[in-house]
Scaffold this motif. Structure first.
Motif, PDB file in Angstrom:
ATOM      1  N   UNK A 147       0.805  -1.214   0.000  1.00  0.00           N
ATOM      2  CA  UNK A 147       0.000   0.000   0.000  1.00  0.00           C
ATOM      3  C   UNK A 147       0.836   1.260   0.000  1.00  0.00           C
ATOM      4  N   UNK A 148       1.930   1.235   0.743  1.00  0.00           N
ATOM      5  CA  UNK A 148       2.803   2.397   0.808  1.00  0.00           C
ATOM      6  C   UNK A 148       3.400   2.704  -0.565  1.00  0.00           C
ATOM      7  N   UNK A 149       3.826   1.654  -1.276  1.00  0.00           N
ATOM      8  CA  UNK A 149       4.425   1.850  -2.598  1.00  0.00           C
ATOM      9  C   UNK A 149       3.416   2.468  -3.567  1.00  0.00           C
ATOM     10  N   UNK A 150       2.162   2.045  -3.474  1.00  0.00           N
ATOM     11  CA  UNK A 150       1.123   2.585  -4.347  1.00  0.00           C
ATOM     12  C   UNK A 150       0.845   4.041  -3.996  1.00  0.00           C
ATOM     13  N   UNK A 151       0.657   4.312  -2.720  1.00  0.00           N
ATOM     14  CA  UNK A 151       0.306   5.665  -2.284  1.00  0.00           C
ATOM     15  C   UNK A 151       1.402   6.674  -2.629  1.00  0.00           C
ATOM     16  N   UNK A 152       2.655   6.311  -2.384  1.00  0.00           N
ATOM     17  CA  UNK A 152       3.737   7.273  -2.607  1.00  0.00           C
ATOM     18  C   UNK A 152       3.973   7.516  -4.093  1.00  0.00           C
ATOM     19  N   UNK A 153       3.504   6.615  -4.944  1.00  0.00           N
ATOM     20  CA  UNK A 153       3.588   6.837  -6.387  1.00  0.00           C
ATOM     21  C   UNK A 153       2.439   7.706  -6.879  1.00  0.00           C
ATOM     22  N   UNK A 154       1.239   7.465  -6.356  1.00  0.00           N
ATOM     23  CA  UNK A 154       0.023   8.099  -6.873  1.00  0.00           C
ATOM     24  C   UNK A 154      -0.133   9.547  -6.405  1.00  0.00           C
ATOM     25  N   UNK A 155      -0.019   9.771  -5.106  1.00  0.00           N
ATOM     26  CA  UNK A 155      -0.385  11.077  -4.555  1.00  0.00           C
ATOM     27  C   UNK A 155       0.509  12.226  -5.027  1.00  0.00           C
ATOM     28  N   UNK A 156       1.813  12.057  -5.166  1.00  0.00           N
ATOM     29  CA  UNK A 156       2.617  13.176  -5.685  1.00  0.00           C
ATOM     30  C   UNK A 156       2.253  13.578  -7.112  1.00  0.00           C
ATOM     31  N   UNK A 203      -7.668   1.466  -6.654  1.00  0.00           N
ATOM     32  CA  UNK A 203      -8.664   2.345  -7.266  1.00  0.00           C
ATOM     33  C   UNK A 203      -8.162   3.774  -7.092  1.00  0.00           C
ATOM     34  N   UNK A 204      -7.907   4.456  -8.204  1.00  0.00           N
ATOM     35  CA  UNK A 204      -7.256   5.760  -8.211  1.00  0.00           C
ATOM     36  C   UNK A 204      -8.208   6.789  -8.806  1.00  0.00           C
ATOM     37  N   UNK A 205      -8.398   7.903  -8.095  1.00  0.00           N
ATOM     38  CA  UNK A 205      -9.332   8.942  -8.533  1.00  0.00           C
ATOM     39  C   UNK A 205      -8.612  10.158  -9.081  1.00  0.00           C
ATOM     40  N   UNK A 206      -9.233  10.779 -10.082  1.00  0.00           N
ATOM     41  CA  UNK A 206      -8.723  12.022 -10.636  1.00  0.00           C
ATOM     42  C   UNK A 206      -8.886  13.171  -9.647  1.00  0.00           C
ATOM     43  N   UNK A 207      -9.918  13.086  -8.792  1.00  0.00           N
ATOM     44  CA  UNK A 207     -10.160  14.101  -7.769  1.00  0.00           C
ATOM     45  C   UNK A 207      -9.870  13.561  -6.378  1.00  0.00           C
TER      46      UNK A 207
END
Length: 254
Positions: A147-156, A203-207
């Motif tokens: 989860x950490x790897x996904x979050x740190x890639x997506x949010x920035x 699941x990744x959101x544009x907003x």
């Protein structure tokens, strides 16, 4: 309780997972403007039955269809209907097959016609986020590393990660332990062990990450109406790392 799979069980799961992946490959040319999500459901349903399997979602906790089809701002669990897809839409098709008493689970977000620039970047970010999660798997590591790897890639990159839904163990049961969160801290969660089989399905959101459930009691949509994308693989943990059961031979991308 986590059900570790034997080598024999994994080989049966590999068959079910291969079929689920073949469904996504088969349906690709049918995903185009003007087709209804109900028609896509029927094509997938017939294909799965013709291969001696059963679509796992059908009648699961009352779900009325054989696949989930989530369009644009629908995050997950969309119910196929007479809705026609339009040029510029995106649609996630979530396929789970039940074959020889084991489930195989995968999903992919498709472009309908020509992708819009913003949604194209969203979809490709989600596709890469899934791979980042898989790459974070280490025997003896923790599920929180994923989860950490996904979050740190997506949010920035300006996107958000849905919190309310997660990956899950899978086998003879559609959903088992452990839960695989798509956000969090490294070192959290349970130890990754040989014989585990689970899904990763960010699941990744544009907003923003907030969601609501529609009156059908299934379809989750973004609270702000922004588009959402999802990709999913079923993963087997081996001594040599992750074995992607739902990636067909020769595929380098999803």
């Amino acid at each position: 309780m986590i059900n570790l799979k034997t080598d024999e069980e994994v080989e049966i799961m590999r068959e079910s997972c291969r079929l689920a992946a073949e469904v996504l490959l088969m349906i690709d040319p049918y995903v185009k403007p003007g087709v209804t999500t109900g028609k896509l459901n029927d094509i997938c349903h017939d294909f799965i039955l013709s291969h001696g399997a059963i679509p796992s979602p059908l009648n699961y906790r009352g779900f009325p269809k054989s696949i989930c089809s989530s369009v644009n701002d629908e995050i997950c669990h969309g119910i196929p209907s007479d809705r026609k897809l339009r040029n510029g839409d995106i649609v996630n098709l979530d396929i789970t097959t039940y074959f020889k008493e084991f489930h195989g689970d995968t999903s992919r977000t498709f472009y309908v016609g020509s992708p819009r620039a913003k949604t194209g970047k969203l979809v490709e970010t989600c596709r890469e986020a899934l791979q980042r999660g898989i790459d974070a798997i280490r025997l003896g590591g923790k599920t929180g590393d994923i989860g950490h790897a996904i979050q740190k890639f997506v949010e920035p990159r300006g996107y958000s990660v849905v919190r309310e839904f997660c990956g899950h163990g899978i086998g003879k049961n559609f959903h088992e332990e452990p839960q695989i969160l798509h956000f969090g801290n490294p070192g959290d969660g349970v130890k990754i062990q040989k014989g585990m089989v689970f899904t990763i399905e960010p699941m990744i959101n544009l907003g923003g990450p907030d969601l609501r459930i529609l009156p059908d009691q299934w379809t989750a949509v973004t609270q702000d109406g922004s588009f959402s994308a999802q990709f999913e693989h079923t993963i087997h943990i081996t001594d040599n790392g992750p074995d992607i059961l739902t990636r067909l031979n020769g595929q380098t991308q999803f």
